[in-house]
Scaffold this motif. Structure first.
Motif, PDB file in Angstrom:
ATOM      1  N   GLY A 277     -27.909  34.860  -9.797  1.00  0.00           N
ATOM      2  CA  GLY A 277     -27.517  35.500  -8.543  1.00  0.00           C
ATOM      3  C   GLY A 277     -28.666  35.755  -7.597  1.00  0.00           C
ATOM      4  O   GLY A 277     -28.729  36.803  -6.944  1.00  0.00           O
ATOM      5  N   ARG A 278     -29.588  34.803  -7.536  1.00  0.00           N
ATOM      6  CA  ARG A 278     -30.733  34.916  -6.626  1.00  0.00           C
ATOM      7  C   ARG A 278     -30.810  33.659  -5.768  1.00  0.00           C
ATOM      8  O   ARG A 278     -30.288  32.606  -6.141  1.00  0.00           O
ATOM      9  CB  ARG A 278     -32.041  35.051  -7.412  1.00  0.00           C
ATOM     10  CG  ARG A 278     -32.114  36.254  -8.339  1.00  0.00           C
ATOM     11  CD  ARG A 278     -32.561  37.490  -7.606  1.00  0.00           C
ATOM     12  NE  ARG A 278     -32.758  38.617  -8.510  1.00  0.00           N
ATOM     13  CZ  ARG A 278     -33.259  39.786  -8.132  1.00  0.00           C
ATOM     14  NH1 ARG A 278     -33.618  39.979  -6.879  1.00  0.00           N
ATOM     15  NH2 ARG A 278     -33.393  40.772  -9.003  1.00  0.00           N
ATOM     16  N   SER A 279     -31.481  33.773  -4.627  1.00  0.00           N
ATOM     17  CA  SER A 279     -31.678  32.590  -3.801  1.00  0.00           C
ATOM     18  C   SER A 279     -32.755  31.710  -4.419  1.00  0.00           C
ATOM     19  O   SER A 279     -33.590  32.176  -5.210  1.00  0.00           O
ATOM     20  CB  SER A 279     -32.096  32.988  -2.379  1.00  0.00           C
ATOM     21  OG  SER A 279     -33.407  33.539  -2.375  1.00  0.00           O
ATOM     22  N   ARG A 280     -32.731  30.430  -4.065  1.00  0.00           N
ATOM     23  CA  ARG A 280     -33.748  29.513  -4.578  1.00  0.00           C
ATOM     24  C   ARG A 280     -35.139  29.958  -4.142  1.00  0.00           C
ATOM     25  O   ARG A 280     -36.101  29.872  -4.906  1.00  0.00           O
ATOM     26  CB  ARG A 280     -33.482  28.091  -4.061  1.00  0.00           C
ATOM     27  CG  ARG A 280     -34.511  27.062  -4.518  1.00  0.00           C
ATOM     28  CD  ARG A 280     -34.060  25.667  -4.139  1.00  0.00           C
ATOM     29  NE  ARG A 280     -33.927  25.521  -2.703  1.00  0.00           N
ATOM     30  CZ  ARG A 280     -34.940  25.223  -1.885  1.00  0.00           C
ATOM     31  NH1 ARG A 280     -36.159  25.076  -2.381  1.00  0.00           N
ATOM     32  NH2 ARG A 280     -34.741  25.079  -0.591  1.00  0.00           N
ATOM     33  N   HIS A 281     -35.245  30.461  -2.916  1.00  0.00           N
ATOM     34  CA  HIS A 281     -36.542  30.912  -2.420  1.00  0.00           C
ATOM     35  C   HIS A 281     -36.991  32.185  -3.131  1.00  0.00           C
ATOM     36  O   HIS A 281     -38.184  32.389  -3.366  1.00  0.00           O
ATOM     37  CB  HIS A 281     -36.473  31.140  -0.911  1.00  0.00           C
ATOM     38  CG  HIS A 281     -36.166  29.897  -0.135  1.00  0.00           C
ATOM     39  ND1 HIS A 281     -37.124  28.968   0.187  1.00  0.00           N
ATOM     40  CD2 HIS A 281     -34.996  29.416   0.350  1.00  0.00           C
ATOM     41  CE1 HIS A 281     -36.561  27.969   0.854  1.00  0.00           C
ATOM     42  NE2 HIS A 281     -35.278  28.215   0.965  1.00  0.00           N
TER      43      HIS A 281
END
Length: 297
Positions: A277-281
């Motif tokens: 549940g995190r962005s790739r960045h």
């Protein structure tokens, strides 16, 4: 070779060849998650210290000439930036050559900074130089001081390292785009070495066709100018669609899971982001912090 010894990749070698002479071994090691000794050994292995391209610490006749010709229109920092010398080295050389400035150098004003930032990218540096009565090297140095990285009057290119810094991504991401996503680049020779140059206009054209690879909300406004009109809309869109857990603090359990999935399971940053549940960045930035933490511990 021991089992724990990490092999050097092509991307790391490219980064090393490009930054050798521009960054200290310590800083190169921090970016590559390697020790200073490992960087030094790799430089020797790649024969970067050959007689043709070895670093010159002594002042050359050309450098002395440049110093003499520009001492009255550039300060020590600007001269140092142009020659690859520190301000203190320039000051020492001025004393050795017994040079003296005719008058106090003119300080930059707020109006000059505003004009420079407004027209850089839309007007040539030659035009701005005439308008402000400043030399082109002085303009380049001032742009860097103002946070506009990669000002290049003669090539129109920025380096891979500068682009990564502007986009707030890891330098390996840029090399990956070059190799796998056809980011246009050009090999440029500067003094005694080659480096990868990326044209800003060509980059924006490529970015428009590969929007899914970037998070435009993380790119500061006008960090790469001229910035196309469509970037502003895309920046708002990416910000609106940012993951709801983006500002959530990382836990020790998440750090351990992240490290295991990336280095043991060889998952991509995109896959890891979807799983936790995190962005790739966000995943990329956390990996960078963990590498630095492990390096200093």
């Amino acid at each position: 070779m021991s089992e724990n010894q990490k092999l050097w990749t092509k991307e790391e070698d490219l980064f090393l060849e490009e930054q050798y002479g521009q960054m200290t071994f310590q800083r190169i090691g921090e970016h590559l998650n390697r020790s200073k000794e490992s960087v030094n050994k790799r430089i020797i292995r790649l024969n970067l210290r050959s007689e043709e391209n070895c670093l010159r610490k002594k002042w050359t006749t050309e450098q002395d000439t440049f110093l003499t010709e520009n001492i009255d229109i550039m300060n020590n920092r600007e001269i140092g930036n142009h020659l690859g010398k520190s301000p203190s080295s320039v000051a020492t050389r001025i004393k050795i050559l017994k040079l003296a400035r005719k008058e106090t150098l003119r300080r930059w004003t707020g109006q000059e900074d505003e004009y420079l930032l407004k027209y850089y990218g839309s007007k040539s540096l030659e035009h701005i130089s005439i308008r402000l009565q400043r030399s082109i090297p002085a303009l380049e140095s001032r742009l860097n001081r103002l946070g506009v990285y990669g000002a290049r009057a003669h090539t129109g290119n920025i380096t891979v390292y500068e682009l990564a810094k502007c986009l707030q991504v890891d330098v390996h991401t840029i090399y990956n785009w070059i190799q796998n996503n056809r980011l246009p680049y050009k090999m440029t020779r500067a003094r005694t070495r080659n480096f990868i140059g990326i044209d800003v206009l060509a980059f924006w054209k490529w970015a428009e066709q590969n929007k899914e690879l970037l998070n435009f909300s993380k790119i500061p406004r006008n960090t790469l100018i001229p910035e196309p009109d469509w970037v502003k809309k895309q920046r708002r869109c990416d910000y609106s669609n940012r993951p709801k857990h983006e500002n959530k603090k990382w836990t020790e359990e998440e750090d351990a899971r992240l490290w295991y999935m990336f280095y043991e399971e060889n998952r991509t940053q995109q896959e890891i982001g979807q799983l936790i549940g995190r962005s790739r960045h966000g995943v990329q930035r956390r990996l960078n912090r963990l590498r630095k933490k492990k390096l200093t511990s």
